[in-house]
Design a protein around this motif. Structure first.
Motif, PDB file in Angstrom:
ATOM      1  N   PHE A 125     -16.475  43.521  15.637  1.00 19.47           N
ATOM      2  CA  PHE A 125     -15.582  42.459  16.104  1.00 19.47           C
ATOM      3  C   PHE A 125     -14.144  42.990  16.054  1.00 19.47           C
ATOM      4  O   PHE A 125     -13.630  43.336  14.982  1.00 19.47           O
TER       5      PHE A 125
ATOM      6  N   GLN B 101     -18.566  34.334  14.444  1.00 21.06           N
ATOM      7  CA  GLN B 101     -19.741  35.095  14.861  1.00 21.06           C
ATOM      8  C   GLN B 101     -20.765  34.135  15.452  1.00 21.06           C
ATOM      9  O   GLN B 101     -21.173  33.158  14.800  1.00 21.06           O
TER      10      GLN B 101
ATOM     11  N   LYS C 274     -24.374  33.127  16.447  1.00 22.81           N
ATOM     12  CA  LYS C 274     -25.720  33.481  16.027  1.00 22.81           C
ATOM     13  C   LYS C 274     -26.717  32.526  16.690  1.00 22.81           C
ATOM     14  O   LYS C 274     -26.346  31.447  17.172  1.00 22.81           O
TER      15      LYS C 274
END
Length: 427
Positions: free
Chosen positions: A288, A362, A364
């Motif tokens: 990232f 993030q 997911k």
């Protein structure tokens, strides 16, 4: 450490300016049946001492009627009005005193007290300053008054410190000044100097409650809980009230050493070198880029090294380790571009500490059960389960940092800023 705004004593003492020796010398007949301005003035002083302010005002008024230029009568009548909280009348009398005696320090002191009560802090400071100018060493307590306003109401801690230091110079046996100096140091998170001054206050006055509780907070701030507990016990033994608290709260501690601002400023003086870098984080095998993140560069000083070692040793679930506010001022900030790139220019040779807090999301995916279907296939019962994929976001935060050394002026240092070596995160 949470900020405390009133952890020091504010001593406001109004001194009636009167000639006590003259008062004591008056005979009973003159006091009972005065005929002159001086006699009315003296009896007014006696009434004031007995806290009979209405009678004092009446006598001062008669003295003024007989002698319209009797400045002391105006001053003492103003103080009497102040005692009755009749501030407009008091200020009118003080204005008359200034007209008659423009360099009389007592009137500026008493006028300043009223303005402070009325929360007109600019005028209060102006009047205390006039009283100090005209009264000199005869009014050392005014440095405390003015310093308190600078600190509590005008957010000028350096001016407050100068006033408190002058107060201890003029009143070396008064613990208040040392206590207040300690408090200013504690607001700057210079806890070692704060402890030194609180200790001096306690040496002068072993029953000075505030110095014990203030010093306890400072001992806590440098992680010395044993001495902090002893000070709190002493505070309680002397009559101070301490409420019980939970022992599960997270503590904040700081280095014991004093921050050297001059050294840090010198380390950040202009040079010809540059640090170029790229910042990123790696989670679950994914990289990232740290786009739009703030990157901070500090010069490496003994204070920073102590902080870093303390953090490495003490920081955990129950303890956070911080640098002082002043130390945090001596830093350079940069922001990364969309690719995580940043640069610091105009650096001189030396050692630097670079830090970034990378906050990112993030994405997911989780497989969610949605139901099942049962069917017979011959003599066999068949069960079919159904699922669907559901996306969700996990908030991430990583502290990324490293030491960088520039060895010669004009050097360009290229670095990656990440936890560990991450391929694809090099500059």
């Amino acid at each position: 450490m949470h900020k405390k705004l009133t952890k020091f004593s504010i001593l406001i003492v109004i001194i009636l300016i009167t000639n006590t020796n003259t008062l004591l010398a008056q005979n009973g007949t003159t006091e009972q049946n005065p005929r002159t301005a001086d006699a009315f003035y003296n009896r007014g002083g006696k009434y004031f001492q007995e806290q009979k302010y209405d009678l004092a005002i009446a006598d001062y008024t008669k003295a003024i009627a007989l002698n319209p230029k009797f400045s002391d009568a105006y001053l003492n009548r103003g103080v009497s009005y102040k005692k009755k909280e009749q501030y407009s009348e008091a200020l009118a009398d003080y204005a008359k005193v200034i007209q008659l005696e423009p360099r009389e320090p007592a009137v500026y002191k008493n006028q300043g007290i009223i303005y402070e009560i009325q929360k007109n802090y600019e005028l209060a400071v102006a009047n205390y300053t006039k009283a100090i100018e005209f009264g000199g060493k005869n009014y050392p307590e005014l440095y405390i008054y003015r310093g308190n306003i600078y600190l509590n109401n005008m957010e000028k801690p350096d001016l407050a410190m100068a006033d408190y230091q002058m107060s201890v110079k003029l009143l070396p046996k008064d613990a208040t000044g040392y206590n207040n100096i300690g408090y200013v140091y504690s607001t700057k998170e210079n806890f070692t100097q704060a402890i030194t001054n609180y200790t001096k206050a306690i040496e002068i006055d072993p029953k000075f409650l505030l110095a014990y509780i203030n010093r306890a907070d400072c001992y806590d701030a440098i992680g010395n809980t044993k001495l902090a507990d002893l000070d709190r016990k002493k505070y309680s033994d002397l009559g101070g009230e301490i409420s019980a608290t939970s022992g599960n709260t997270k503590r904040s501690i700081y280095p014991q050493g004093s921050f050297d601002a001059a050294l840090a400023k010198s380390a950040l003086s202009r040079g010809l070198s540059r640090i170029e870098g790229r910042a990123c984080s790696k989670i679950d095998g994914l990289i990232f880029k740290a786009g739009g993140a703030k990157v901070v560069l500090f010069p490496v000083t003994p204070y920073l090294e102590e902080w870093y070692a303390l953090r490495d040793k003490k920081e955990g679930k129950k303890i956070s380790v911080y640098m002082s506010k002043e130390a945090n001022k001596y830093a350079i900030e940069a922001f990364t571009d969309g690719e995580g790139r940043f640069s610091f220019e105009g650096l001189k040779p030396g050692k630097y500490f670079i830090q970034m807090i990378h906050n990112f999301n993030q994405l997911k995916t989780n497989r969610v059960y949605t139901g099942s279907n049962t069917a017979m296939q011959g003599n066999t019962q068949m069960i079919t389960n159904y699922y669907r994929d559901e996306d969700y976001v996990v908030e991430r935060s990583q502290r990324v940092e490293r030491f960088v050394e520039i060895k010669k002026d004009g050097e360009v240092k290229k670095i990656g800023l990440s936890k560990g070596l991450i391929k694809g995160c090099d500059f």
